[in-house]
Design an enzyme around this catalytic site. Structure first.
Site, PDB file in Angstrom:
ATOM      1  N   ARG A 121      -8.017  -5.029  43.576  1.00 10.97           N
ATOM      2  CA  ARG A 121      -8.400  -3.632  43.362  1.00 10.97           C
ATOM      3  C   ARG A 121      -7.142  -2.802  43.088  1.00 10.97           C
ATOM      4  O   ARG A 121      -6.040  -3.155  43.506  1.00 10.97           O
ATOM      5  CB  ARG A 121      -9.121  -3.072  44.585  1.00 10.97           C
ATOM      6  CG  ARG A 121     -10.379  -3.841  44.989  1.00 10.97           C
ATOM      7  CD  ARG A 121     -10.968  -3.264  46.274  1.00 10.97           C
ATOM      8  NE  ARG A 121     -12.201  -3.945  46.669  1.00 10.97           N
ATOM      9  CZ  ARG A 121     -12.245  -4.986  47.497  1.00 10.97           C
ATOM     10  NH1 ARG A 121     -11.117  -5.475  48.008  1.00 10.97           N
ATOM     11  NH2 ARG A 121     -13.398  -5.546  47.810  1.00 10.97           N
ATOM     12  N   LYS A 170     -10.087  -3.958  51.970  1.00 15.14           N
ATOM     13  CA  LYS A 170     -10.892  -3.022  52.743  1.00 15.14           C
ATOM     14  C   LYS A 170     -10.941  -3.459  54.206  1.00 15.14           C
ATOM     15  O   LYS A 170     -11.027  -4.640  54.507  1.00 15.14           O
ATOM     16  CB  LYS A 170     -12.306  -2.952  52.169  1.00 15.14           C
ATOM     17  CG  LYS A 170     -12.361  -2.347  50.763  1.00 15.14           C
ATOM     18  CD  LYS A 170     -13.786  -2.254  50.265  1.00 15.14           C
ATOM     19  CE  LYS A 170     -13.842  -1.597  48.889  1.00 15.14           C
ATOM     20  NZ  LYS A 170     -15.233  -1.491  48.384  1.00 15.14           N
ATOM     21  N   HIS A 186     -10.540  -1.496  37.411  1.00 12.10           N
ATOM     22  CA  HIS A 186     -11.673  -2.237  37.962  1.00 12.10           C
ATOM     23  C   HIS A 186     -12.323  -3.111  36.893  1.00 12.10           C
ATOM     24  O   HIS A 186     -12.891  -4.160  37.195  1.00 12.10           O
ATOM     25  CB  HIS A 186     -12.702  -1.276  38.550  1.00 12.10           C
ATOM     26  CG  HIS A 186     -13.300  -1.771  39.833  1.00 12.10           C
ATOM     27  ND1 HIS A 186     -12.559  -1.960  40.984  1.00 12.10           N
ATOM     28  CD2 HIS A 186     -14.562  -2.149  40.142  1.00 12.10           C
ATOM     29  CE1 HIS A 186     -13.341  -2.416  41.941  1.00 12.10           C
ATOM     30  NE2 HIS A 186     -14.557  -2.554  41.461  1.00 12.10           N
ATOM     31  N   ARG A 210     -10.593  -6.279  36.887  1.00 13.93           N
ATOM     32  CA  ARG A 210     -11.082  -7.068  38.027  1.00 13.93           C
ATOM     33  C   ARG A 210     -12.400  -7.746  37.665  1.00 13.93           C
ATOM     34  O   ARG A 210     -12.591  -8.940  37.908  1.00 13.93           O
ATOM     35  CB  ARG A 210     -11.269  -6.129  39.218  1.00 13.93           C
ATOM     36  CG  ARG A 210     -11.897  -6.748  40.472  1.00 13.93           C
ATOM     37  CD  ARG A 210     -11.884  -5.686  41.576  1.00 13.93           C
ATOM     38  NE  ARG A 210     -12.731  -6.007  42.712  1.00 13.93           N
ATOM     39  CZ  ARG A 210     -12.370  -6.748  43.756  1.00 13.93           C
ATOM     40  NH1 ARG A 210     -11.166  -7.287  43.789  1.00 13.93           N
ATOM     41  NH2 ARG A 210     -13.193  -6.959  44.762  1.00 13.93           N
ATOM     42  N   HIS A 255     -14.610 -10.040  48.608  1.00 18.13           N
ATOM     43  CA  HIS A 255     -15.952  -9.528  48.870  1.00 18.13           C
ATOM     44  C   HIS A 255     -16.438 -10.020  50.230  1.00 18.13           C
ATOM     45  O   HIS A 255     -16.334 -11.212  50.539  1.00 18.13           O
ATOM     46  CB  HIS A 255     -16.941 -10.005  47.801  1.00 18.13           C
ATOM     47  CG  HIS A 255     -16.771  -9.315  46.490  1.00 18.13           C
ATOM     48  ND1 HIS A 255     -17.223  -9.854  45.304  1.00 18.13           N
ATOM     49  CD2 HIS A 255     -16.206  -8.131  46.167  1.00 18.13           C
ATOM     50  CE1 HIS A 255     -16.941  -9.023  44.312  1.00 18.13           C
ATOM     51  NE2 HIS A 255     -16.325  -7.978  44.812  1.00 18.13           N
ATOM     52  N   TYR A 284     -21.620 -11.127  38.953  1.00 14.50           N
ATOM     53  CA  TYR A 284     -20.869 -11.714  37.844  1.00 14.50           C
ATOM     54  C   TYR A 284     -21.588 -12.909  37.227  1.00 14.50           C
ATOM     55  O   TYR A 284     -21.328 -13.248  36.076  1.00 14.50           O
ATOM     56  CB  TYR A 284     -19.465 -12.109  38.319  1.00 14.50           C
ATOM     57  CG  TYR A 284     -18.674 -10.920  38.778  1.00 14.50           C
ATOM     58  CD1 TYR A 284     -18.284  -9.931  37.879  1.00 14.50           C
ATOM     59  CD2 TYR A 284     -18.354 -10.752  40.116  1.00 14.50           C
ATOM     60  CE1 TYR A 284     -17.581  -8.818  38.311  1.00 14.50           C
ATOM     61  CE2 TYR A 284     -17.650  -9.642  40.548  1.00 14.50           C
ATOM     62  CZ  TYR A 284     -17.277  -8.678  39.644  1.00 14.50           C
ATOM     63  OH  TYR A 284     -16.585  -7.572  40.065  1.00 14.50           O
TER      64      TYR A 284
END
Length: 311
Positions: free
Chosen positions: A157, A181, A257, A260, A283, A292
């Site tokens: 990210r 995150k 992004h 990404r 994730h 995806y």
């Protein structure tokens, strides 16, 4: 119930009474009352009578709004308006039962991410490497090439890229220590092109761009990437770098992004396992990564339709 106007539907007339009840009896704020009334006026255009006020029709009304791309917050508010109105209508004798009690907010239409083709990604990166590879390359060109290579190579990210410190880079093993995150750390590998671009930036570009006295915080002096003023590079500056590079090769508009998304899609198309891609991207849920697979399927379908004689 107030008298209906000549062109006022049954639901619209009741919506006025409902709004008064919300304001005068329940003490709702003027903004809340206006929102409720606006939602019910819209509803009345689709469901004009109480006879048509059914769970099926309410779901259709919300589903159509979701299909038009209304924000999830708007859909949630419309759901709340319909449910509150339904409860009120039962208490005031307009409905025999509270038909909206089981109404839930529909999921908005999911948009597939924007993905560059492999050729477009190659053109973007080759152009950056060529600019950085010249003898006259300035520190910004070296930096931009390293940023583009690293974003595409690792799928990190933009916030993870701007947060990188020099100690997070292991050129020998070709890996990054990424803080994602929730401060969760993971390892992201990168290949030889990214290693070469990163080495050129760290050796020849970064020392010329860093201005420790302008970093603001001592910790920022260890940042991998700096802006033109010498402080840690910002998300906005990285977006400008990516946007300019993609537009320069005629590949439209793209964000960090999107690189990404492109990295993840190209990995899956190249045979990578879904769980491996999930780990690489950081994730927490496999459901997020599965988007995806839909992108890959759609791209395969387009290629099939263009190339197969019986498509």
């Amino acid at each position: 119930m107030s008298p209906m106007g000549a062109h006022e539907s049954q639901i619209e007339a009741a919506a006025g009474d409902f709004a008064e009840y919300q304001e005068l009896v329940l003490g709702r704020s003027p903004a809340t009352v206006r929102s409720y009334h606006s939602d019910l006026v819209d509803l009345a255009g689709v469901i004009p009578t109480f006879a048509e006020f059914t769970l099926e029709n309410l779901r259709a009304w919300l589903g159509e709004a979701a299909h038009r791309g209304l924000a999830r917050s708007t859909l949630a508010r419309r759901t709340a308006s319909a449910r509150a109105f339904s409860t009120w209508a039962v208490r005031h004798g307009h409905l025999e039962r509270d038909v909206a009690v089981r109404l839930s907010t529909p999921a908005p239409k999911r948009h597939l991410p924007h993905v560059l083709s492999e050729n477009q990604a190659r053109e973007v990166l080759d152009a950056g490497d060529a600019a950085a590879g010249s003898r006259e390359a300035g520190p910004e060109e070296l930096r931009d090439a390293a940023i583009l290579e690293l974003l595409y190579a690792t799928g990190i990210r933009v916030s993870e890229l701007t947060g990188l410190d020099v100690d997070d880079v292991d050129l020998k093993s070709g890996t990054l220590r990424v803080t994602g995150k929730g401060d969760k750390q993971r390892t992201a590998p990168f290949g030889r092109p990214a290693a070469a671009a990163l080495t050129a930036w760290l050796d020849r570009g970064r020392p010329r761009l860093i201005r420790p006295e302008k970093t603001g915080r001592a910790a920022d002096r260890h940042a991998v990437f700096f802006g033109v003023r010498g402080g840690r590079i910002t998300d906005r500056q990285v977006r400008r770098v990516v946007s300019a590079a993609v537009e320069a090769v005629g590949a439209g508009e793209a964000s960090p992004h999107d690189l990404r998304h492109s990295a993840a899609t190209h990995l899956l198309e190249g045979g990578a396992d879904l769980r491996e891609v999930q780990e690489l991207l950081g994730h927490s849920s496999m459901q997020t990564t599965q988007i995806y697979t839909h992108v890959s399927t759609n791209r395969l379908r387009r290629v099939y339709q263009q190339a197969h004689p019986r498509a």
